[in-house]
Design an enzyme around this catalytic site. Structure first.
Site, PDB file in Angstrom:
ATOM      1  N   SER A 149     -45.972 -36.792 -47.031  1.00  0.00           N
ATOM      2  CA  SER A 149     -45.841 -35.970 -45.794  1.00  0.00           C
ATOM      3  C   SER A 149     -45.191 -34.895 -45.713  1.00  0.00           C
ATOM      4  O   SER A 149     -43.832 -34.662 -45.989  1.00  0.00           O
ATOM      5  CB  SER A 149     -45.492 -37.315 -45.352  1.00  0.00           C
ATOM      6  OG  SER A 149     -45.205 -36.842 -43.831  1.00  0.00           O
ATOM      7  N   TYR A 192     -38.900 -43.506 -42.424  1.00  0.00           N
ATOM      8  CA  TYR A 192     -40.133 -43.931 -43.820  1.00  0.00           C
ATOM      9  C   TYR A 192     -40.183 -41.955 -43.986  1.00  0.00           C
ATOM     10  O   TYR A 192     -40.377 -42.439 -45.107  1.00  0.00           O
ATOM     11  CB  TYR A 192     -40.577 -43.448 -42.397  1.00  0.00           C
ATOM     12  CG  TYR A 192     -42.566 -42.648 -42.752  1.00  0.00           C
ATOM     13  CD1 TYR A 192     -43.035 -43.040 -44.075  1.00  0.00           C
ATOM     14  CD2 TYR A 192     -42.409 -42.183 -42.503  1.00  0.00           C
ATOM     15  CE1 TYR A 192     -44.036 -42.613 -44.276  1.00  0.00           C
ATOM     16  CE2 TYR A 192     -43.957 -40.919 -42.706  1.00  0.00           C
ATOM     17  CZ  TYR A 192     -44.812 -41.625 -43.366  1.00  0.00           C
ATOM     18  OH  TYR A 192     -45.507 -40.799 -44.375  1.00  0.00           O
ATOM     19  N   LYS A 240     -40.000 -41.263 -48.084  1.00  0.00           N
ATOM     20  CA  LYS A 240     -40.873 -40.403 -49.579  1.00  0.00           C
ATOM     21  C   LYS A 240     -40.016 -39.177 -49.868  1.00  0.00           C
ATOM     22  O   LYS A 240     -40.472 -38.679 -51.002  1.00  0.00           O
ATOM     23  CB  LYS A 240     -41.964 -39.008 -47.726  1.00  0.00           C
ATOM     24  CG  LYS A 240     -42.950 -39.941 -47.325  1.00  0.00           C
ATOM     25  CD  LYS A 240     -44.028 -40.783 -47.818  1.00  0.00           C
ATOM     26  CE  LYS A 240     -45.095 -41.300 -47.583  1.00  0.00           C
ATOM     27  NZ  LYS A 240     -46.338 -42.418 -48.435  1.00  0.00           N
TER      28      LYS A 240
END
Ligand code: UDP
Length: 333
Positions: free
Chosen positions: A124, A148, A152
């Site tokens: 992302s 989050y 990643k």
């Protein structure tokens, strides 16, 4: 090629499975429906008129993973499965680290065991944190602002270490900008649980009367109209990027990061205006406080993906707004 798609029933996963089938690949989907709906599988078949193998289960189930690799000669894995809500990750960091990291490690262990070294990873643009310059290039410094995003970035780090341990690994880190829209059939699209956090799912719910008005988080940013600017990309373009990425990893070795965006930044007000125009609706909105953690502007330099993957996004912001709304109109119930 035979492609294993983890999280293939999810929003980006399902659109990618459609494009893989359209490109005549053999597809195996594994998904535990923790954030997706079984009906998606039927719709993928309806859209493509093609079949694929579906296995219900979690990547945390080592025996299940082992069976999949034992019984299939997999060429490439596309790894989508994972939790993805930024706000939830702030409230439940352990749940995010536990699920996203452990499931990925189990997957990588099994890939190593069965000597499957080709991987496209769903990363992302959040790994760029607050970008120091625009447009964002893949070699910029990485840092994250929520759990989050950190999962990643941690997985990207693990994948880089893996490549150093064995030169056979071929890995594409696909850094998505802001995927929106839906398949033009209106059969598959984004179905967030509860009140949406992201802009486009929120707008479609205002348009369909489920929510009263859009709250625009700040109009005092240093942008063209003061509202936040993002690089929105049609989910079907993004899905096609994965088809290019698996061809790339199948023919190369090493780890490469790719920005998957359009390279164009649109403001919140641009999106509202486009949505109103193409769908002939009014989106009532009010300007409220900035959302904590938001950045002013974010858009990609997409030169690398164009050059190395021979891929670029084709759909316009109007396509994205139209398809997002059509999906909701078709699936109101
Ligand atoms: N945004 C907004 N109202 C909302 C949701 C989002 O004004 O209800 C704005 C947000 O501040 C940002 C842009 O829309 O400038 C995109 O937000 P989104 O959450 O979709 O993506 P992200 O911020 O994660 O890039």
């Amino acid at each position: 090629m035979k492609i294993l798609v983890t999280g293939g029933a999810g929003y980006i996963g399902s659109h990618t499975v459609v494009e893989l089938l359209n490109a005549n690949h053999d597809v195996i989907v594994v998904d535990d429906f923790s954030n997706s709906n079984p009906k998606v599988l039927k719709y993928i078949k309806e859209i493509t008129k093609k079949d694929f193998v579906f296995i219900e289960g979690s990547l945390l189930d080592k025996a299940l993973l082992d069976n999949i690799f034992k019984n299939n000669k997999i060429d490439v894995v596309i790894h989508f499965a994972g939790y993805k809500a930024v706000g939830e990750s702030v409230k439940k960091p352990l749940m995010y680290y536990d699920n996203n990291l452990i499931s990925t490690i189990y997957l990588l262990e099994i890939m190593e065991k069965y000597k499957v070294y080709n991987l496209a990873f769903s990363s992302s643009a959040t790994v760029y944190g607050t970008p120091k310059k625009l447009p964002i290039t893949e070699n910029m410094t990485l840092h994250t602002t929520n759990p989050y995003g950190t999962t990643k970035l941690m997985i990207e780090t693990i994948l880089n270490d893996l490549k150093k341990s064995n030169e056979k690994w071929s890995i594409a880190l696909l850094r998505y900008f802001n995927p929106i829209g839906a398949h033009e059939s209106g059969l598959i699209g984004e179905e967030p649980n509860g009140i949406p956090n992201n802009l486009m799912p929120y707008i479609v719910e205002v348009a369909s009367g489920k929510l009263k008005e859009l709250k625009i988080f700040g109009n005092d940013y240093d942008t063209k109209d003061g509202t936040g600017v993002r690089d929105y990309i049609h989910v079907v373009d993004l899905a096609k990027g994965h088809v290019s990425a698996i061809n790339y990893v199948n023919n190369n070795v090493g780890v490469e990061a790719f920005n998957l965006g359009t390279g164009i930044g649109y403001s919140v007000l641009d999106i509202v205006k486009s949505f109103e125009r193409v769908n002939n609706v009014t989106i009532p909105y009010k300007i409220v406080e900035r959302r904590p953690g938001d950045i002013a502007e974010c858009y990609a330099d997409v030169t690398k993906a164009k050059k190395m993957l021979d891929w670029s996004a084709e759909k316009t912001i109007d396509d994205m707004c139209r398809d997002a709304y059509q999906f909701i109109l078709k699936n109101k119930d």
